[in-house]
Design a protein around this motif. Structure first.
Motif, PDB file in Angstrom:
ATOM      1  N   ILE A  11      -8.284   4.808  28.475  1.00 19.94           N
ATOM      2  CA  ILE A  11      -8.347   3.796  27.421  1.00 19.94           C
ATOM      3  C   ILE A  11      -8.633   4.472  26.086  1.00 19.94           C
ATOM      4  CG2 ILE A  11      -9.694   1.865  26.499  1.00 19.94           C
ATOM      5  CD1 ILE A  11      -9.992   0.875  29.354  1.00 19.94           C
ATOM      6  N   GLN A  12      -9.569   5.401  26.044  1.00 23.37           N
ATOM      7  CA  GLN A  12      -9.911   6.103  24.811  1.00 23.37           C
ATOM      8  C   GLN A  12      -8.748   6.951  24.299  1.00 23.37           C
ATOM      9  OE1 GLN A  12     -12.432   4.656  23.111  1.00 23.37           O
ATOM     10  NE2 GLN A  12     -13.146   6.668  22.549  1.00 23.37           N
ATOM     11  N   ASP A  13      -7.895   7.421  25.191  1.00 25.04           N
ATOM     12  CA  ASP A  13      -6.814   8.303  24.784  1.00 25.04           C
ATOM     13  C   ASP A  13      -5.496   7.576  24.552  1.00 25.04           C
ATOM     14  OD1 ASP A  13      -8.398  10.525  24.738  1.00 25.04           O
ATOM     15  OD2 ASP A  13      -7.964  11.080  26.802  1.00 25.04           O
ATOM     16  N   ARG A  14      -5.520   6.264  24.564  1.00 31.11           N
ATOM     17  CA  ARG A  14      -4.265   5.544  24.350  1.00 31.11           C
ATOM     18  C   ARG A  14      -3.826   5.679  22.900  1.00 31.11           C
ATOM     19  NH1 ARG A  14      -4.668   0.297  22.186  1.00 31.11           N
ATOM     20  NH2 ARG A  14      -6.814  -0.381  21.904  1.00 31.11           N
ATOM     21  N   VAL A  15      -2.562   5.435  22.665  1.00 35.31           N
ATOM     22  CA  VAL A  15      -1.995   5.538  21.322  1.00 35.31           C
ATOM     23  C   VAL A  15      -2.050   4.167  20.666  1.00 35.31           C
ATOM     24  CG1 VAL A  15       0.100   6.026  20.011  1.00 35.31           C
ATOM     25  CG2 VAL A  15      -0.513   7.458  21.966  1.00 35.31           C
ATOM     26  N   ILE A  16      -2.547   4.134  19.435  1.00 38.41           N
ATOM     27  CA  ILE A  16      -2.595   2.878  18.685  1.00 38.41           C
ATOM     28  C   ILE A  16      -1.582   2.932  17.552  1.00 38.41           C
ATOM     29  CG2 ILE A  16      -4.984   2.413  19.297  1.00 38.41           C
ATOM     30  CD1 ILE A  16      -5.768   3.327  16.452  1.00 38.41           C
ATOM     31  N   ARG A  17      -1.131   1.772  17.140  1.00 39.78           N
ATOM     32  CA  ARG A  17      -0.144   1.679  16.075  1.00 39.78           C
ATOM     33  C   ARG A  17      -0.851   1.306  14.767  1.00 39.78           C
ATOM     34  NH1 ARG A  17       5.106   0.849  17.957  1.00 39.78           N
ATOM     35  NH2 ARG A  17       5.603   1.134  15.765  1.00 39.78           N
ATOM     36  N   GLU A  18      -0.076   1.158  13.708  1.00 42.05           N
ATOM     37  CA  GLU A  18      -0.605   0.959  12.354  1.00 42.05           C
ATOM     38  C   GLU A  18      -1.547  -0.239  12.233  1.00 42.05           C
ATOM     39  OE1 GLU A  18      -1.494   1.140   8.377  1.00 42.05           O
ATOM     40  OE2 GLU A  18      -0.657   2.681   9.652  1.00 42.05           O
ATOM     41  N   ALA A  19      -1.174  -1.367  12.790  1.00 41.69           N
ATOM     42  CA  ALA A  19      -2.006  -2.571  12.637  1.00 41.69           C
ATOM     43  C   ALA A  19      -3.405  -2.366  13.215  1.00 41.69           C
ATOM     44  CB  ALA A  19      -1.328  -3.772  13.298  1.00 41.69           C
ATOM     45  N   ARG A  21      -4.835   0.616  13.766  1.00 43.91           N
ATOM     46  CA  ARG A  21      -5.484   1.658  12.971  1.00 43.91           C
ATOM     47  C   ARG A  21      -6.105   1.063  11.719  1.00 43.91           C
ATOM     48  NH1 ARG A  21      -5.671   3.306   8.382  1.00 43.91           N
ATOM     49  NH2 ARG A  21      -3.754   2.280   7.853  1.00 43.91           N
ATOM     50  N   LEU A  22      -5.387   0.168  11.071  1.00 44.23           N
ATOM     51  CA  LEU A  22      -5.896  -0.496   9.874  1.00 44.23           C
ATOM     52  C   LEU A  22      -7.141  -1.326  10.190  1.00 44.23           C
ATOM     53  CD1 LEU A  22      -5.637  -1.344   6.900  1.00 44.23           C
ATOM     54  CD2 LEU A  22      -4.053  -3.115   7.650  1.00 44.23           C
ATOM     55  N   GLN A  23      -7.102  -2.055  11.291  1.00 44.79           N
ATOM     56  CA  GLN A  23      -8.241  -2.880  11.678  1.00 44.79           C
ATOM     57  C   GLN A  23      -9.480  -2.030  11.959  1.00 44.79           C
ATOM     58  OE1 GLN A  23      -7.562  -5.137  15.252  1.00 44.79           O
ATOM     59  NE2 GLN A  23      -9.130  -6.631  14.708  1.00 44.79           N
ATOM     60  N   ILE A  24      -9.292  -0.890  12.602  1.00 40.88           N
ATOM     61  CA  ILE A  24     -10.420  -0.023  12.972  1.00 40.88           C
ATOM     62  C   ILE A  24     -10.976   0.718  11.760  1.00 40.88           C
ATOM     63  CG2 ILE A  24     -11.093   2.025  14.298  1.00 40.88           C
ATOM     64  CD1 ILE A  24      -9.035   1.091  16.416  1.00 40.88           C
ATOM     65  N   THR A  25     -10.098   1.257  10.912  1.00 41.62           N
ATOM     66  CA  THR A  25     -10.556   2.130   9.824  1.00 41.62           C
ATOM     67  C   THR A  25     -10.783   1.405   8.506  1.00 41.62           C
ATOM     68  OG1 THR A  25      -8.308   2.680   9.119  1.00 41.62           O
ATOM     69  CG2 THR A  25      -9.327   4.109  10.791  1.00 41.62           C
ATOM     70  N   SER A  26     -10.111   0.285   8.298  1.00 42.49           N
ATOM     71  CA  SER A  26     -10.192  -0.493   7.049  1.00 42.49           C
ATOM     72  C   SER A  26      -9.730   0.288   5.823  1.00 42.49           C
ATOM     73  CB  SER A  26     -11.613  -1.013   6.814  1.00 42.49           C
ATOM     74  OG  SER A  26     -12.009  -1.848   7.866  1.00 42.49           O
ATOM     75  N   ILE A  27      -8.879   1.286   6.027  1.00 46.94           N
ATOM     76  CA  ILE A  27      -8.289   1.972   4.881  1.00 46.94           C
ATOM     77  C   ILE A  27      -6.786   1.733   4.888  1.00 46.94           C
ATOM     78  CG2 ILE A  27     -10.105   3.731   4.694  1.00 46.94           C
ATOM     79  CD1 ILE A  27      -8.176   5.718   5.962  1.00 46.94           C
ATOM     80  N   SER A  28      -6.206   1.710   3.711  1.00 43.37           N
ATOM     81  CA  SER A  28      -4.780   1.410   3.580  1.00 43.37           C
ATOM     82  C   SER A  28      -3.920   2.504   4.201  1.00 43.37           C
ATOM     83  CB  SER A  28      -4.410   1.244   2.111  1.00 43.37           C
ATOM     84  OG  SER A  28      -4.476   2.496   1.449  1.00 43.37           O
ATOM     85  N   ARG A  29      -2.668   2.170   4.413  1.00 41.50           N
ATOM     86  CA  ARG A  29      -1.708   3.127   4.953  1.00 41.50           C
ATOM     87  C   ARG A  29      -1.573   4.334   4.033  1.00 41.50           C
ATOM     88  NH1 ARG A  29       3.997   0.712   6.410  1.00 41.50           N
ATOM     89  NH2 ARG A  29       2.570  -0.490   7.669  1.00 41.50           N
ATOM     90  N   SER A  30      -1.486   4.074   2.721  1.00 38.56           N
ATOM     91  CA  SER A  30      -1.309   5.185   1.780  1.00 38.56           C
ATOM     92  C   SER A  30      -2.567   6.065   1.705  1.00 38.56           C
ATOM     93  CB  SER A  30      -0.924   4.668   0.398  1.00 38.56           C
ATOM     94  OG  SER A  30      -1.908   3.802  -0.106  1.00 38.56           O
ATOM     95  N   GLN A  31      -3.742   5.459   1.785  1.00 41.33           N
ATOM     96  CA  GLN A  31      -4.983   6.244   1.765  1.00 41.33           C
ATOM     97  C   GLN A  31      -5.088   7.102   3.024  1.00 41.33           C
ATOM     98  OE1 GLN A  31      -7.092   6.701  -0.660  1.00 41.33           O
ATOM     99  NE2 GLN A  31      -8.560   7.911   0.467  1.00 41.33           N
ATOM    100  N   SER A  49      12.063   7.525  16.115  1.00 39.74           N
ATOM    101  CA  SER A  49      12.650   7.879  14.824  1.00 39.74           C
ATOM    102  C   SER A  49      11.979   7.143  13.664  1.00 39.74           C
ATOM    103  CB  SER A  49      14.148   7.605  14.829  1.00 39.74           C
ATOM    104  OG  SER A  49      14.393   6.222  15.023  1.00 39.74           O
ATOM    105  N   ARG A  50      11.449   5.949  13.919  1.00 46.87           N
ATOM    106  CA  ARG A  50      10.816   5.176  12.843  1.00 46.87           C
ATOM    107  C   ARG A  50       9.444   4.636  13.221  1.00 46.87           C
ATOM    108  NH1 ARG A  50      14.669   2.068   9.155  1.00 46.87           N
ATOM    109  NH2 ARG A  50      12.807   0.800   9.125  1.00 46.87           N
ATOM    110  N   SER A  51       8.766   5.272  14.158  1.00 48.03           N
ATOM    111  CA  SER A  51       7.461   4.763  14.558  1.00 48.03           C
ATOM    112  C   SER A  51       6.473   5.912  14.769  1.00 48.03           C
ATOM    113  CB  SER A  51       7.570   3.922  15.831  1.00 48.03           C
ATOM    114  OG  SER A  51       8.054   4.689  16.896  1.00 48.03           O
ATOM    115  N   VAL A  52       5.242   5.617  14.420  1.00 54.12           N
ATOM    116  CA  VAL A  52       4.157   6.587  14.587  1.00 54.12           C
ATOM    117  C   VAL A  52       2.956   5.884  15.199  1.00 54.12           C
ATOM    118  CG1 VAL A  52       4.872   8.038  12.638  1.00 54.12           C
ATOM    119  CG2 VAL A  52       3.209   6.221  12.269  1.00 54.12           C
TER     120      VAL A  52
END
Length: 70
Positions: A11-19, A21-31, A49-52
């Motif tokens: 569970i700790q090693d799973r991959v998270i997507r942008e949404a 990541r934003l919820q956890i860190t509270s910093i913008s994508r550009s930051q 090709s278009r996802s991280v």
């Protein structure tokens, strides 16, 4: 290692997507991108090709390190 420990590790090693990541860190994508370029934020993983994504364990470690600085 017991089965429950293996499950918790996965569970700790799973991959998270942008949404998430934003919820956890509270910093913008550009930051996050700027901090990543400076080596101060976990590197993204290219998923397609278009996802991280990011490893949840690395993001949580970053959050914990930041909370110690404050």
């Amino acid at each position: 290692m017991s089965t429950s420990n293996n499950y918790q590790s996965s569970i700790q090693d799973r991959v998270i997507r942008e949404a998430e990541r934003l919820q956890i860190t509270s910093i913008s994508r550009s930051q996050a991108y700027q901090l990543e370029k400076q080596g101060r934020f976990p590197k993204r993983l290219k998923l397609g090709s278009r996802s991280v994504g990011w490893r949840l364990s690395e993001i949580m470690s970053w959050v914990n390190d930041r909370s110690k600085e404050v």
